[in-house]
Design a protein around this motif. Structure first.
Motif, short mmCIF file in Angstrom:
data_model
loop_
_atom_site.label_atom_id
_atom_site.label_comp_id
_atom_site.label_asym_id
_atom_site.label_seq_id
_atom_site.Cartn_x
_atom_site.Cartn_y
_atom_site.Cartn_z
N MET A 209 21.27 47.27 -9.43
CA MET A 209 22.29 46.33 -9.91
C MET A 209 23.30 47.03 -10.81
O MET A 209 24.47 46.65 -10.84
N ALA A 210 22.90 48.08 -11.52
CA ALA A 210 23.86 48.88 -12.29
C ALA A 210 24.85 49.55 -11.34
O ALA A 210 26.06 49.57 -11.61
N TYR A 211 24.36 50.04 -10.22
CA TYR A 211 25.23 50.63 -9.21
C TYR A 211 26.22 49.59 -8.67
O TYR A 211 27.41 49.85 -8.54
N VAL A 212 25.71 48.40 -8.35
CA VAL A 212 26.57 47.33 -7.82
C VAL A 212 27.64 46.97 -8.85
O VAL A 212 28.82 46.82 -8.52
N TRP A 213 27.23 46.82 -10.11
CA TRP A 213 28.17 46.46 -11.18
C TRP A 213 29.26 47.53 -11.32
O TRP A 213 30.44 47.21 -11.41
N GLU A 214 28.85 48.79 -11.34
CA GLU A 214 29.82 49.88 -11.47
C GLU A 214 30.79 49.89 -10.29
O GLU A 214 31.99 50.12 -10.45
N ALA A 215 30.29 49.65 -9.10
CA ALA A 215 31.15 49.60 -7.92
C ALA A 215 32.13 48.43 -8.03
O ALA A 215 33.32 48.57 -7.70
N MET A 216 31.66 47.30 -8.50
CA MET A 216 32.55 46.14 -8.67
C MET A 216 33.63 46.43 -9.70
O MET A 216 34.78 46.01 -9.53
N GLU A 217 33.28 47.15 -10.76
CA GLU A 217 34.28 47.51 -11.77
C GLU A 217 35.37 48.42 -11.18
O GLU A 217 36.49 48.43 -11.67
N ARG A 218 35.03 49.15 -10.14
CA ARG A 218 36.01 50.02 -9.46
C ARG A 218 36.79 49.25 -8.40
O ARG A 218 37.59 49.82 -7.67
N GLY A 219 36.53 47.93 -8.27
CA GLY A 219 37.28 47.11 -7.33
C GLY A 219 36.62 46.90 -5.98
O GLY A 219 37.21 46.31 -5.07
N ILE A 220 35.41 47.39 -5.82
CA ILE A 220 34.70 47.21 -4.55
C ILE A 220 34.07 45.82 -4.55
O ILE A 220 33.40 45.44 -5.51
N PRO A 221 34.27 45.03 -3.50
CA PRO A 221 33.65 43.69 -3.45
C PRO A 221 32.12 43.80 -3.53
O PRO A 221 31.51 44.74 -3.02
N TYR A 222 31.52 42.80 -4.17
CA TYR A 222 30.09 42.85 -4.40
C TYR A 222 29.26 42.96 -3.12
O TYR A 222 28.23 43.63 -3.08
N ASP A 223 29.72 42.33 -2.05
CA ASP A 223 28.93 42.38 -0.81
C ASP A 223 28.93 43.78 -0.22
O ASP A 223 27.90 44.26 0.29
N ARG A 224 30.06 44.48 -0.32
CA ARG A 224 30.10 45.88 0.14
C ARG A 224 29.26 46.77 -0.75
O ARG A 224 28.57 47.67 -0.28
N ALA A 225 29.35 46.54 -2.07
CA ALA A 225 28.56 47.34 -3.01
C ALA A 225 27.07 47.12 -2.77
O ALA A 225 26.29 48.07 -2.76
N ALA A 226 26.68 45.87 -2.54
CA ALA A 226 25.27 45.57 -2.29
C ALA A 226 24.79 46.20 -0.99
O ALA A 226 23.67 46.71 -0.90
N ALA A 227 25.64 46.17 0.03
CA ALA A 227 25.26 46.74 1.33
C ALA A 227 25.06 48.25 1.27
O ALA A 227 24.25 48.81 1.99
N SER A 228 25.78 48.90 0.35
CA SER A 228 25.65 50.36 0.24
C SER A 228 24.62 50.77 -0.81
O SER A 228 24.38 51.97 -0.98
N ALA A 229 24.02 49.80 -1.48
CA ALA A 229 23.04 50.14 -2.53
C ALA A 229 21.73 50.59 -1.92
O ALA A 229 21.33 50.20 -0.86
N ARG B 199 19.28 23.06 -5.62
CA ARG B 199 18.91 23.75 -4.38
C ARG B 199 19.17 25.25 -4.51
O ARG B 199 20.16 25.66 -5.10
N VAL B 200 18.26 26.03 -3.94
CA VAL B 200 18.41 27.48 -3.91
C VAL B 200 18.24 27.97 -2.48
O VAL B 200 17.52 27.37 -1.68
N GLU B 201 18.92 29.03 -2.17
CA GLU B 201 18.79 29.67 -0.86
C GLU B 201 18.84 31.17 -1.06
O GLU B 201 19.79 31.70 -1.63
N LEU B 202 17.81 31.85 -0.60
CA LEU B 202 17.74 33.31 -0.69
C LEU B 202 18.32 33.92 0.58
O LEU B 202 18.04 33.44 1.68
N GLN B 203 19.09 34.99 0.42
CA GLN B 203 19.64 35.72 1.55
C GLN B 203 19.52 37.22 1.28
O GLN B 203 19.77 37.68 0.17
N VAL B 204 19.17 37.96 2.30
CA VAL B 204 19.09 39.41 2.18
C VAL B 204 20.49 39.98 2.39
O VAL B 204 21.13 39.71 3.40
#
Length: 183
Positions: free
Chosen positions: A163-183, A91-96
């Protein structure tokens, strides 16, 4: 007599143990190599995902639906979910998550059954599949989604730059959902 017809997309059913076997074989075969076997596994998934797009398009036609690039935004998530479940992946579910990042949650997913090293084939598969759909390179990042439960996984999809931005933010300790929201 010629049987020249347009080729139909082909798929092959595989047992879920395939994923663990592929991972183990790649690691054993590449011991001491300079290239990472995980890249080879993702690349195999990517090639499969690009081909799976053709199968999805044929499946949509069988269902009386539009071609993937003409599907409505309302029908697309439901049809993708029905497709992957129907062919046995799970099963898959897409979310924005933001204007630039989608989350793809999977459950009862074949590769998650033995995903100690992550869902490497699925990461490539989704990049190839959604990249063909978008007609642009799509980057896929599997994230730790302990909140989604056992037998489940979460992937983030977006452009390579986002996604490079999100990855870099995650490496700095920012949770992925916050990084994605600010992308």
């Amino acid at each position: 007599m010629s049987l020249a017809t347009s080729p139909q997309p082909r798929t092959v059913a595989l047992p879920v143990e395939f994923f663990a076997g592929l991972r183990q074989s790649a690691l054993a075969a590449h011991a001491g190599a300079t290239t990472l076997p995980v890249d080879a596994i993702r690349d195999a998934g990517y090639a499969a995902g690009k081909a799976l797009y053709d199968h999805f398009a044929a499946w949509l036609a069988e269902q009386g639906e539009e071609h993937p690039d003409r599907l409505s935004d309302e029908r697309f998530p439901w049809l993708v979910e029905a497709y992957f479940h129907g062919i046995g992946w799970g099963r898959v579910e897409l979310q924005v998550l933001s204007e630039a990042v989608m989350a793809l949650d999977v459950s009862d997913w074949g590769e998650v059954a033995d995903a100690a090293g992550g869902c490497l084939v699925s990461t490539g598969l989704f990049a190839g599949f959604f990249g063909r759909l978008a007609d642009a390179p799509i980057s896929v990042l599997e994230v730790d989604a302990t909140h989604v439960g056992p037998g489940r996984s979460r992937f983030l999809l977006g452009s390579v730059d986002v996604m490079a931005y999100v990855w870099e933010a995650m490496e700095r300790g920012i949770p992925y959902d916050r990084a994605a929201a600010s992308a």
